[in-house]
Scaffold this active site. Sequence first.
Site, PDB file in Angstrom:
ATOM      1  N   GLU A 265       0.822  -1.211   0.000  1.00 52.51           N
ATOM      2  CA  GLU A 265       0.000   0.000   0.000  1.00 52.51           C
ATOM      3  C   GLU A 265       0.859   1.266   0.000  1.00 52.51           C
ATOM      4  O   GLU A 265       0.681   2.166   0.818  1.00 52.51           O
ATOM      5  CB  GLU A 265      -0.973  -0.028   1.184  1.00 52.51           C
ATOM      6  CG  GLU A 265      -1.888  -1.239   1.135  1.00 52.51           C
ATOM      7  CD  GLU A 265      -2.974  -1.273   2.190  1.00 52.51           C
ATOM      8  OE1 GLU A 265      -2.750  -0.740   3.283  1.00 52.51           O
ATOM      9  OE2 GLU A 265      -4.039  -1.841   1.903  1.00 52.51           O
ATOM     10  N   ASP A 344      -8.548  -9.104   3.668  1.00 48.18           N
ATOM     11  CA  ASP A 344      -8.278  -8.052   4.646  1.00 48.18           C
ATOM     12  C   ASP A 344      -9.386  -7.970   5.698  1.00 48.18           C
ATOM     13  O   ASP A 344     -10.216  -7.059   5.629  1.00 48.18           O
ATOM     14  CB  ASP A 344      -8.135  -6.711   3.917  1.00 48.18           C
ATOM     15  CG  ASP A 344      -7.543  -5.636   4.807  1.00 48.18           C
ATOM     16  OD1 ASP A 344      -7.142  -5.954   5.937  1.00 48.18           O
ATOM     17  OD2 ASP A 344      -7.486  -4.478   4.360  1.00 48.18           O
ATOM     18  N   GLU A 372     -12.663  -2.654  11.974  1.00 50.56           N
ATOM     19  CA  GLU A 372     -12.667  -1.891  10.724  1.00 50.56           C
ATOM     20  C   GLU A 372     -13.816  -2.292   9.799  1.00 50.56           C
ATOM     21  O   GLU A 372     -14.530  -1.439   9.291  1.00 50.56           O
ATOM     22  CB  GLU A 372     -11.312  -2.071  10.024  1.00 50.56           C
ATOM     23  CG  GLU A 372     -11.220  -1.371   8.691  1.00 50.56           C
ATOM     24  CD  GLU A 372      -9.846  -1.489   8.045  1.00 50.56           C
ATOM     25  OE1 GLU A 372      -8.932  -2.089   8.660  1.00 50.56           O
ATOM     26  OE2 GLU A 372      -9.687  -0.971   6.926  1.00 50.56           O
TER      27      GLU A 372
HETATM   28  C1  GCV Z   1      -2.420   0.208   8.413  1.00 52.74           C
HETATM   29  C2  GCV Z   1      -6.013  -2.196   5.436  1.00 52.74           C
HETATM   30  C3  GCV Z   1      -6.406  -0.965   6.195  1.00 52.74           C
HETATM   31  C4  GCV Z   1      -5.248   0.010   6.294  1.00 52.74           C
HETATM   32  C5  GCV Z   1      -4.073  -0.724   6.953  1.00 52.74           C
HETATM   33  C6  GCV Z   1      -3.724  -1.929   6.108  1.00 52.74           C
HETATM   34  C7  GCV Z   1      -2.622  -2.779   6.728  1.00 52.74           C
HETATM   35  O1  GCV Z   1      -5.809  -1.904   4.093  1.00 52.74           O
HETATM   36  O2  GCV Z   1      -7.531  -0.378   5.604  1.00 52.74           O
HETATM   37  O3  GCV Z   1      -5.664   1.093   7.077  1.00 52.74           O
HETATM   38  O4  GCV Z   1      -2.958   0.109   7.113  1.00 52.74           O
HETATM   39  O5  GCV Z   1      -4.859  -2.754   5.978  1.00 52.74           O
HETATM   40  O6  GCV Z   1      -2.971  -3.776   7.347  1.00 52.74           O
HETATM   41  O7  GCV Z   1      -1.475  -2.451   6.573  1.00 52.74           O
END
Ligand code: GCV
Length: 653
Positions: A265, A344, A372
């Site tokens: 990411e 995720d 989340e």
């Molecule tokens: C910390 C998901 C979440 C992100 C998070 C990422 C990760 O994509 O939405 O906020 O980033 O996972 O686990 O690194």
Amino acid sequence: MAYTKCWLAYPAIAGAACADLTVSVEGAGPILDSARAELARGLAGLYGAALTDVADGDIRLGVDTALDPEGYRIHAENGRCTIEGGSDTGVLYGVFALLRAAQMAGCAWKDLTVQEEKAPANRMRMLNHWDNLDGSIERGYSGESFFFKDDVVLVDEARLADYARMLASVGINAIAINNVNVKHAATWLITDRYYAPLRRYLEIFGAYGVKIYLCINFAATMDLGGLDTCDPCDPAVAAWWKEKAADVWANLPDLGGFLVKADSEGRPGPFTYNRTQADGANMLADAVAPYGGHIIWRCFVYNCQQDWRDTKIDRACAGYNAFMPLDGQFRDNVTLQIKNGPMDFQVREPVSPLIGGLQHTHIMVEFQIAQEYTGQQRHVCYLMPWFRQILDTDLRTRPDNGTVAALIRGAGNGMAAVTNTGNDDNWTGHDLAAANLYGFGRLCYDTTLDPGAIADEWLRLTYGDNPPVEQTLHSILMRSWPAYEKYTAPLGVGWMVNPNYHYGPNVDGYEYSRWGCYHRASFDGIGIDRTPSGSDYCHQYAPELAEMYASTDTCPEELILFFHHLPYDYRLKSGKTVLQHIYDTHFEGAEEAARFYDEFMGLKPYLDEETFARMEARFAHQKEHACEWRDVINTYFYRKTGVEDAHGRKIYH
Ligand code: GCV
């Protein structure tokens, strides 16, 4: 007191007040001091008894090195009690276990009989904070950070110590305090800008057997070191990290190690230089090894620039593809941290095949108690039943026992969770979300615990002996994850949420995005073909599981749309079509959320006003928001199909 004590309030046991008690502590040190202090706190609260030190006390605390280093043995009978631990930490865990047992028994001290010997199921039992240095928390739903604010490391002694107590009370032995997305000031945590307050953290948490980890920026050589590269195979990069590790451990001698999110990411990593994930992890591992440092390397590596038009690429395959070829190449002080599912943290996913695949690499499974995708601590969603199912899943990659629980035993392995805490007065936003914090720790320490029994413990410790509250909230907690699953995304398909925030229904929110998380709902059906005719993701599993998932006859139905694209009129084992199943579960889920509200309202006489008001607001929101989910999802599928609900319930056209 501005914040609650959660499950460490030690409410008085009715009719059990007793005379003062004596204790003898064999040995000395900060962890034993914590153990003695906790015992004193607990006995004062539960029985109104003060504790004094004598040579041969009613209660005896000591170390027996024959026990597991983090294990304990308790023998309590006729008002006398011995607590032995395999180390000071084991003694501390034993004290918490005694106080827990006393509350569950709810009897007089002299009548308390406890015979218990325990050793942890996992060596690493960790929480990951996604706290940013500015005080915000990524995916935080309970206020701001109590570690950081305005690029300062906060040292709120009382709150940190209470947090350390909460962690130790359930056996958590490590925390990473900053977000895995390391940017801006957070890159500087490994410099003398922050060493002084961090040293205090090591002392406070160290006194409860909790190791501190820091998340690092893989490009720190560039951002801090003035190099123009972070290529892990460049000798200048390796030398910089060696020197940095020497400096870090000279200043923070008990630091556990570094947690790293690389090539994920938008974060920098070895792929930029055509290096492997092992090259990156091992370079850091070599740098920290002289100090007993540990590298936890995340496996959340996937292409987040996907073209939705390309139906051949499947994000679910990414982690396994990146890490399986490297099995056996990681240093002994490296642990790979793998999310529980291949996507995720959705409300339902299959277990990541990488967990079973890696045979010669230390692994930790990463869970998420920050809700989340499971209601963001505004909806109640008790996750331990789900986590227990994951732990019990046999991936069939070992001849003896291939359950996740078995695969994560042993040195260098374990469990981590993205935590759900913040500086809200109740720590977790929703009061009932604290059951996930408590439960996660308990489940790490003993992966065989029953989620219902964990809920009962948490309720008793939090609300005291209060039968209406215990019964009603137990029932709500245990029904909450199935209810949430029902009124959100169906049959394992996931992702029907508003992009970015991940809250509330938006069926096509991610459908045409770059993030690789699609449901492929179309005029002809819904779901992703992950069989050999599609991405063939299912062949990342051992043959028995691959076969099971590949066939619609044997694929578990709660995951059927994760693995198959099915017509809306496909008949499930219940005899219902996929479409009717979607309609039914959404009506049922919303009805269940309404029942939660009604049942909770019956607790008004049994909870203090403030607690009641805080929870009532959340239950009311959940009830309404579940209707929003129901209507958006049902209308979406009605509009795709033109087929009415078989039972004539209201679907908006
Ligand atoms: C910390 C998901 C979440 C992100 C998070 C990422 C990760 O994509 O939405 O906020 O980033 O996972 O686990 O690194």
